[in-house]
Design a protein around this motif. Structure first.
Motif, PDB file in Angstrom:
ATOM      1  N   GLU A   1      51.367  38.397  42.591  1.00  0.00           N
ATOM      2  CA  GLU A   1      50.302  39.328  42.725  1.00  0.00           C
ATOM      3  C   GLU A   1      49.348  39.137  41.568  1.00  0.00           C
ATOM      4  N   CYS A   2      47.986  39.570  41.954  1.00  0.00           N
ATOM      5  CA  CYS A   2      46.681  39.433  41.159  1.00  0.00           C
ATOM      6  C   CYS A   2      46.062  40.765  41.154  1.00  0.00           C
ATOM      7  N   ARG A   3      45.950  41.848  40.174  1.00  0.00           N
ATOM      8  CA  ARG A   3      45.472  43.023  39.976  1.00  0.00           C
ATOM      9  C   ARG A   3      44.367  43.257  38.961  1.00  0.00           C
ATOM     10  N   SER A   4      43.278  43.413  39.448  1.00  0.00           N
ATOM     11  CA  SER A   4      42.343  44.154  38.351  1.00  0.00           C
ATOM     12  C   SER A   4      42.508  45.365  38.155  1.00  0.00           C
ATOM     13  N   LEU A   5      42.532  45.685  36.841  1.00  0.00           N
ATOM     14  CA  LEU A   5      43.362  46.951  36.471  1.00  0.00           C
ATOM     15  C   LEU A   5      42.165  48.011  36.288  1.00  0.00           C
ATOM     16  N   ASP A   6      41.102  47.680  35.812  1.00  0.00           N
ATOM     17  CA  ASP A   6      40.213  48.786  35.550  1.00  0.00           C
ATOM     18  C   ASP A   6      38.656  48.532  36.220  1.00  0.00           C
ATOM     19  N   PHE A   7      38.689  47.822  37.200  1.00  0.00           N
ATOM     20  CA  PHE A   7      37.490  47.621  38.243  1.00  0.00           C
ATOM     21  C   PHE A   7      37.660  46.883  39.324  1.00  0.00           C
ATOM     22  N   GLN A   8      36.662  47.072  40.269  1.00  0.00           N
ATOM     23  CA  GLN A   8      37.093  46.593  41.608  1.00  0.00           C
ATOM     24  C   GLN A   8      36.506  45.378  42.003  1.00  0.00           C
ATOM     25  N   ALA A   9      37.252  44.451  42.619  1.00  0.00           N
ATOM     26  CA  ALA A   9      36.809  42.926  42.736  1.00  0.00           C
ATOM     27  C   ALA A   9      36.705  42.781  44.105  1.00  0.00           C
ATOM     28  N   THR A  10      35.512  42.582  44.435  1.00  0.00           N
ATOM     29  CA  THR A  10      35.650  42.174  45.964  1.00  0.00           C
ATOM     30  C   THR A  10      35.948  40.752  46.346  1.00  0.00           C
ATOM     31  N   THR A  11      35.711  39.912  45.052  1.00  0.00           N
ATOM     32  CA  THR A  11      36.198  38.513  45.085  1.00  0.00           C
ATOM     33  C   THR A  11      37.141  38.271  43.889  1.00  0.00           C
ATOM     34  N   MET A  12      38.198  37.332  44.412  1.00  0.00           N
ATOM     35  CA  MET A  12      39.200  36.852  43.610  1.00  0.00           C
ATOM     36  C   MET A  12      39.328  35.522  43.695  1.00  0.00           C
ATOM     37  N   PHE A  13      39.441  34.689  42.820  1.00  0.00           N
ATOM     38  CA  PHE A  13      39.965  33.199  42.825  1.00  0.00           C
ATOM     39  C   PHE A  13      41.396  33.002  42.470  1.00  0.00           C
ATOM     40  N   TRP A  14      41.852  31.857  43.028  1.00  0.00           N
ATOM     41  CA  TRP A  14      43.226  31.395  42.745  1.00  0.00           C
ATOM     42  C   TRP A  14      42.897  30.007  42.219  1.00  0.00           C
ATOM     43  N   TYR A  15      43.636  29.679  40.982  1.00  0.00           N
ATOM     44  CA  TYR A  15      43.619  28.426  40.595  1.00  0.00           C
ATOM     45  C   TYR A  15      44.934  27.702  40.097  1.00  0.00           C
ATOM     46  N   ARG A  16      45.015  26.540  39.803  1.00  0.00           N
ATOM     47  CA  ARG A  16      46.113  25.708  39.873  1.00  0.00           C
ATOM     48  C   ARG A  16      45.867  24.872  38.438  1.00  0.00           C
ATOM     49  N   GLN A  17      46.778  25.010  37.532  1.00  0.00           N
ATOM     50  CA  GLN A  17      46.572  23.976  36.267  1.00  0.00           C
ATOM     51  C   GLN A  17      47.879  23.513  36.023  1.00  0.00           C
ATOM     52  N   PHE A  18      47.495  22.308  35.771  1.00  0.00           N
ATOM     53  CA  PHE A  18      48.638  21.272  34.898  1.00  0.00           C
ATOM     54  C   PHE A  18      48.257  21.107  33.656  1.00  0.00           C
ATOM     55  N   PRO A  19      49.312  20.729  32.730  1.00  0.00           N
ATOM     56  CA  PRO A  19      49.260  20.904  31.466  1.00  0.00           C
ATOM     57  C   PRO A  19      47.942  20.189  30.895  1.00  0.00           C
ATOM     58  N   LYS A  20      47.140  20.612  30.261  1.00  0.00           N
ATOM     59  CA  LYS A  20      46.003  20.137  29.417  1.00  0.00           C
ATOM     60  C   LYS A  20      44.958  19.668  30.397  1.00  0.00           C
ATOM     61  N   GLN A  21      45.120  20.320  31.604  1.00  0.00           N
ATOM     62  CA  GLN A  21      44.128  19.684  32.456  1.00  0.00           C
ATOM     63  C   GLN A  21      43.158  21.055  33.044  1.00  0.00           C
ATOM     64  N   SER A  22      41.998  20.685  33.610  1.00  0.00           N
ATOM     65  CA  SER A  22      41.138  21.635  34.286  1.00  0.00           C
ATOM     66  C   SER A  22      41.701  22.363  34.951  1.00  0.00           C
ATOM     67  N   LEU A  23      41.386  23.728  35.211  1.00  0.00           N
ATOM     68  CA  LEU A  23      41.630  24.627  36.264  1.00  0.00           C
ATOM     69  C   LEU A  23      41.388  24.168  37.528  1.00  0.00           C
ATOM     70  N   MET A  24      41.841  24.016  38.753  1.00  0.00           N
ATOM     71  CA  MET A  24      41.549  23.524  39.863  1.00  0.00           C
ATOM     72  C   MET A  24      41.464  24.682  40.996  1.00  0.00           C
ATOM     73  N   LEU A  25      40.392  24.974  41.284  1.00  0.00           N
ATOM     74  CA  LEU A  25      40.207  25.925  42.307  1.00  0.00           C
ATOM     75  C   LEU A  25      40.892  25.827  43.667  1.00  0.00           C
ATOM     76  N   MET A  26      41.888  26.726  43.983  1.00  0.00           N
ATOM     77  CA  MET A  26      42.449  26.532  45.254  1.00  0.00           C
ATOM     78  C   MET A  26      41.874  27.219  46.431  1.00  0.00           C
ATOM     79  N   ALA A  27      41.355  28.500  46.182  1.00  0.00           N
ATOM     80  CA  ALA A  27      40.950  29.197  47.084  1.00  0.00           C
ATOM     81  C   ALA A  27      40.070  30.382  46.584  1.00  0.00           C
ATOM     82  N   THR A  28      39.017  31.045  47.382  1.00  0.00           N
ATOM     83  CA  THR A  28      38.323  32.275  47.015  1.00  0.00           C
ATOM     84  C   THR A  28      38.876  33.243  48.096  1.00  0.00           C
ATOM     85  N   SER A  29      39.313  34.286  47.543  1.00  0.00           N
ATOM     86  CA  SER A  29      39.751  35.472  48.330  1.00  0.00           C
ATOM     87  C   SER A  29      38.759  36.637  48.171  1.00  0.00           C
ATOM     88  N   ASN A  30      38.329  36.857  49.434  1.00  0.00           N
ATOM     89  CA  ASN A  30      37.573  38.019  49.459  1.00  0.00           C
ATOM     90  C   ASN A  30      38.137  39.231  50.170  1.00  0.00           C
TER      91      ASN A  30
END
Lengths: 109, 118
Positions: free
Chosen positions: B22-51
């Motif tokens: 679960e991913c929650r925005s605690l004090d604001f409303q987020a119409t868009t959320m992003f999911w990333y995957r990261q392997f050690p010491k590597q850049s975040l890899m965007l998996m998907a954009t959630s609307n």
């Protein structure tokens, strides 16, 4: 509580040098990361420091002082493409990332 | 400042089981959320954009039937890793986009969820 502080925005001139500071207060420390993020893109990894000192990688260098809870990212020979947000993140004792809000760097010709 | 939380912070599961993050925005409303995957010491890899209220947009190479995303409200997005395998073991990070007064757009990152599939 846990806290990461970095300036909101900085402006520098093409060809110059800029230093972006990051101070942190976290429960434990398992390393500090710097990422670069261009608008609309995913953050890209720049550096990882876990021991005190300076790590140099081309035009970018990152420094860490664990006793002071302080790091900086140094960018030399600035290019227009360096205009981006720079994110500081600390991995705490639970291996969770605590993120700074990011520093927007504006490069002027 | 805005805070994004993730739950659980770490999970160990057996191969073949499904895991929900679960991913929650605690004090604001987020119409868009992003999911990333990261392997050690590597850049975040965007998996998907959630609307909120619509289907997620997946990046090339990310299996939508394996990584199910649901953005049911303005403060919650979930990522379900279905039939997890050891190669799915990774650090999953979400972020939420906050349009501050419609003027300044800021992206806030969650602390990450460490998944280990045995």
């Amino acid at each position: 509580g846990q806290n990461i502080d970095q300036p909101t925005e900085m402006t520098a001139t093409e060809g110059a040098i800029v230093q972006i500071n990051c101070t942190y207060q976290t429960s434990g420390f398992n390393g500090l990361f710097w990422y670069q993020q261009h608008a609309g893109e995913a953050p890209t990894f720049l550096s990882y420091n876990v021991l005190d000192g300076l790590e140099e990688k081309g035009r970018f260098s990152s420094f860490l002082s664990r006793s002071k809870g302080y790091s900086y990212l140094l960018l030399k020979e600035l290019q227009m493409k360096d205009s981006a947000s720079y994110l500081c993140a600390v991995m705490d004792s639970n291996y969770q990332l605590i993120w700074g809000a990011g520093t927007k760097l504006i490069i002027k010709p | 400042g805005a805070v994004v939380s993730q739950h659980p912070s770490r999970v160990i599961c057996k191969s073949g089981t499904s895991v929900k993050i679960e991913c929650r925005s605690l004090d604001f409303q987020a119409t868009t959320m992003f999911w990333y995957r990261q392997f050690p010491k590597q850049s975040l890899m965007l998996m998907a954009t959630s609307n909120e209220g619509s289907k997620a947009t997946y990046e090339q190479g990310v299996e939508k039937d394996k990584f199910l995303i649901n953005h049911a409200s303005l403060t919650l997005s979930t990522l379900t890793v279905t039939s997890a395998h050891p190669e799915d073991s990774s650090f999953y990070i979400c972020s939420a986009r906050d349009l501050e007064g419609g003027v300044r757009e800021t992206q806030y990152f969650g602390p990450g969820t460490r998944l280990l599939v045995l």
